[in-house]
Design a protein around this motif. Structure first.
Motif, mmCIF file in Angstrom:
data_model
loop_
_atom_site.group_PDB
_atom_site.id
_atom_site.type_symbol
_atom_site.label_atom_id
_atom_site.label_comp_id
_atom_site.label_asym_id
_atom_site.label_seq_id
_atom_site.Cartn_x
_atom_site.Cartn_y
_atom_site.Cartn_z
ATOM 1 N N ALA A 121 41.977 41.923 49.118
ATOM 2 C CA ALA A 121 42.300 41.790 50.539
ATOM 3 C C ALA A 121 42.976 43.059 51.061
ATOM 4 N N GLU A 122 43.809 43.661 50.227
ATOM 5 C CA GLU A 122 44.426 44.941 50.588
ATOM 6 C C GLU A 122 43.367 46.035 50.721
ATOM 7 N N PHE A 123 42.390 46.050 49.819
ATOM 8 C CA PHE A 123 41.299 47.029 49.924
ATOM 9 C C PHE A 123 40.640 46.900 51.307
ATOM 10 N N HIS A 124 40.295 45.676 51.662
ATOM 11 C CA HIS A 124 39.621 45.448 52.940
ATOM 12 C C HIS A 124 40.498 45.907 54.102
ATOM 13 N N ARG A 125 41.776 45.631 54.034
ATOM 14 C CA ARG A 125 42.684 45.980 55.128
ATOM 15 C C ARG A 125 42.766 47.472 55.367
ATOM 16 N N VAL A 126 42.866 48.256 54.296
ATOM 17 C CA VAL A 126 43.150 49.689 54.452
ATOM 18 C C VAL A 126 41.895 50.550 54.589
ATOM 19 N N LEU A 127 40.714 49.963 54.418
ATOM 20 C CA LEU A 127 39.480 50.738 54.513
ATOM 21 C C LEU A 127 38.991 50.858 55.950
ATOM 22 N N ARG A 128 38.401 51.993 56.248
ATOM 23 C CA ARG A 128 37.667 52.143 57.497
ATOM 24 C C ARG A 128 36.358 51.368 57.411
ATOM 25 N N PRO A 129 35.826 50.888 58.533
ATOM 26 C CA PRO A 129 34.513 50.230 58.504
ATOM 27 C C PRO A 129 33.447 51.135 57.882
ATOM 28 N N GLY A 130 32.687 50.583 56.964
ATOM 29 C CA GLY A 130 31.636 51.326 56.283
ATOM 30 C C GLY A 130 32.070 52.055 55.028
ATOM 31 N N ALA A 131 33.384 52.146 54.778
ATOM 32 C CA ALA A 131 33.889 52.922 53.639
ATOM 33 C C ALA A 131 33.626 52.193 52.316
ATOM 34 N N PRO A 132 33.367 52.964 51.229
ATOM 35 C CA PRO A 132 32.997 52.367 49.945
ATOM 36 C C PRO A 132 34.187 52.123 49.015
ATOM 37 N N VAL A 133 33.957 51.228 48.062
ATOM 38 C CA VAL A 133 34.890 50.958 46.960
ATOM 39 C C VAL A 133 34.088 51.029 45.669
ATOM 40 N N LEU A 134 34.598 51.777 44.690
ATOM 41 C CA LEU A 134 33.991 51.808 43.353
ATOM 42 C C LEU A 134 35.001 51.287 42.347
ATOM 43 N N ASP A 193 31.779 55.486 20.505
ATOM 44 C CA ASP A 193 33.184 55.225 20.184
ATOM 45 C C ASP A 193 33.791 54.141 21.070
ATOM 46 N N GLU A 194 32.956 53.302 21.664
ATOM 47 C CA GLU A 194 33.430 52.279 22.578
ATOM 48 C C GLU A 194 33.183 50.885 22.013
ATOM 49 N N LYS A 195 34.101 49.966 22.301
ATOM 50 C CA LYS A 195 33.973 48.598 21.820
ATOM 51 C C LYS A 195 33.280 47.684 22.824
ATOM 52 N N PHE A 196 33.391 48.022 24.109
ATOM 53 C CA PHE A 196 32.916 47.129 25.157
ATOM 54 C C PHE A 196 31.939 47.833 26.086
ATOM 55 N N ALA A 197 31.065 47.043 26.695
ATOM 56 C CA ALA A 197 30.229 47.550 27.773
ATOM 57 C C ALA A 197 31.117 47.889 28.971
ATOM 58 N N LYS A 198 30.623 48.772 29.826
ATOM 59 C CA LYS A 198 31.356 49.189 31.022
ATOM 60 C C LYS A 198 30.591 48.731 32.256
ATOM 61 N N ALA A 199 31.286 48.061 33.157
ATOM 62 C CA ALA A 199 30.684 47.611 34.400
ATOM 63 C C ALA A 199 31.185 48.459 35.557
ATOM 64 N N PHE A 200 30.286 48.770 36.476
ATOM 65 C CA PHE A 200 30.619 49.483 37.707
ATOM 66 C C PHE A 200 30.133 48.629 38.875
ATOM 67 N N VAL A 201 31.017 48.370 39.816
ATOM 68 C CA VAL A 201 30.675 47.582 40.997
ATOM 69 C C VAL A 201 30.994 48.424 42.227
ATOM 70 N N LEU A 202 29.984 48.618 43.071
ATOM 71 C CA LEU A 202 30.133 49.409 44.278
ATOM 72 C C LEU A 202 29.921 48.491 45.488
ATOM 73 N N VAL A 203 30.906 48.469 46.370
ATOM 74 C CA VAL A 203 30.833 47.664 47.589
ATOM 75 C C VAL A 203 31.271 48.534 48.769
ATOM 76 N N ARG A 204 31.057 47.989 49.973
ATOM 77 C CA ARG A 204 31.513 48.695 51.173
ATOM 78 C C ARG A 204 32.122 47.690 52.160
ATOM 79 N N LYS A 205 33.063 48.163 52.931
ATOM 80 C CA LYS A 205 33.552 47.354 54.039
ATOM 81 C C LYS A 205 32.472 47.355 55.115
ATOM 82 N N PRO A 206 32.080 46.203 55.607
ATOM 83 C CA PRO A 206 31.021 46.179 56.635
ATOM 84 C C PRO A 206 31.368 47.072 57.818
ATOM 85 N N ALA A 207 30.334 47.684 58.372
ATOM 86 C CA ALA A 207 30.543 48.628 59.477
ATOM 87 C C ALA A 207 31.002 47.927 60.742
ATOM 88 N N SER A 208 30.721 46.653 60.860
ATOM 89 C CA SER A 208 31.163 45.915 62.042
ATOM 90 C C SER A 208 31.344 44.445 61.712
#
Length: 220
Positions: free
Chosen positions: A136-149, A205-220
């Motif tokens: 919820a904090e991510f959503h609050r501080v992001l500009r519309p359209g901005a990404p999160v990785l 040298d890794e024990k676990f798989a790595k997940a990457f999730v990319l989302v964006r704050k909707p532009a409007s």
């Protein structure tokens, strides 16, 4: 938040303060020399640059390697970490960049201030019941359209691991392994729009798989 609510923040801060120097020495490369990981960060940087001069926050920045990589990729960026000792190491290693002590569950930022958020391997210490607050904090501080990785270790089943020692230091640190589906669902519930999900199998040298999730704050 109550003292009980913030207990995990205190444990995480104390643990990383104890092992900060050894952690920075053990992981000197932001992406561990893995081309796919760097490519995903580069894709995120390209999306974030569209919102410049609004800065990107690297949350859980540790010794500053990812912050520095994003800077090299042309992103206006600063780092935020819960551990004062990690922040001190990052400032020493990257004196031209900004690093601050803080927590992703309560960001000291105005609404719609950021052009992106990177949180690589930092939600792994946040309990399930606090992830909605962080997102919820991510959503609050992001500009519309901005990404999160986001990136995190992942397994077929959810699990919590408690460590009492690392790099020869006594710690009290919980690690939460989650599926990318669960994390993506929580991000969507926080009002963020799906963009991409990638799971990379464990390296040599890794024990676990790595997940990457990319989302964006909707532009409007």
């Amino acid at each position: 938040m109550s003292d009980l609510d913030t207990a995990f923040l205190t444990a995480t801060r104390t643990s990383y303060d104890a092992m900060a120097a050894d952690y920075a020495s053990r992981f000197p490369d932001a992406m561990g020399g893995v081309p796919l990981d760097r490519a995903l960060v580069s894709a995120f940087a390209e999306l974030a640059r569209a919102h410049s001069p609004a800065p990107v926050a690297d949350l859980g920045s540790g010794p500053g390697h990812v912050t520095a990589l994003l800077h090299e990729l042309g992103v206006p960026v600063f780092g935020v970490d819960l551990s004062p000792r990690m922040v001190a190491l990052a400032r020493r290693a990257h004196p031209r960049l900004r690093f601050h002590v803080g927590t992703m569950t309560r960001l000291d930022l105005p609404d719609a201030a950021l052009g992106g958020i990177a949180a690589l391997f930092s939600i792994i210490h946040v309990p399930d019941d606090h992830l909605p607050t962080a997102f919820a904090e991510f959503h609050r501080v992001l500009r519309p359209g901005a990404p999160v990785l986001l990136s995190f270790q992942t397994t077929d089943t959810e699990d919590r691991v408690h460590l009492t020692e690392r790099f020869g230091h006594e710690i009290a640190l919980d690690y939460y392994w989650r599926t990318p589906e669960k994390v993506a669902d929580l991000l969507v519930k926080a009002g963020l729009a799906p963009y991409a999900r990638v799971v990379r199998e464990p390296g040599e040298d890794e024990k676990f798989a790595k997940a990457f999730v990319l989302v964006r704050k909707p532009a409007s």
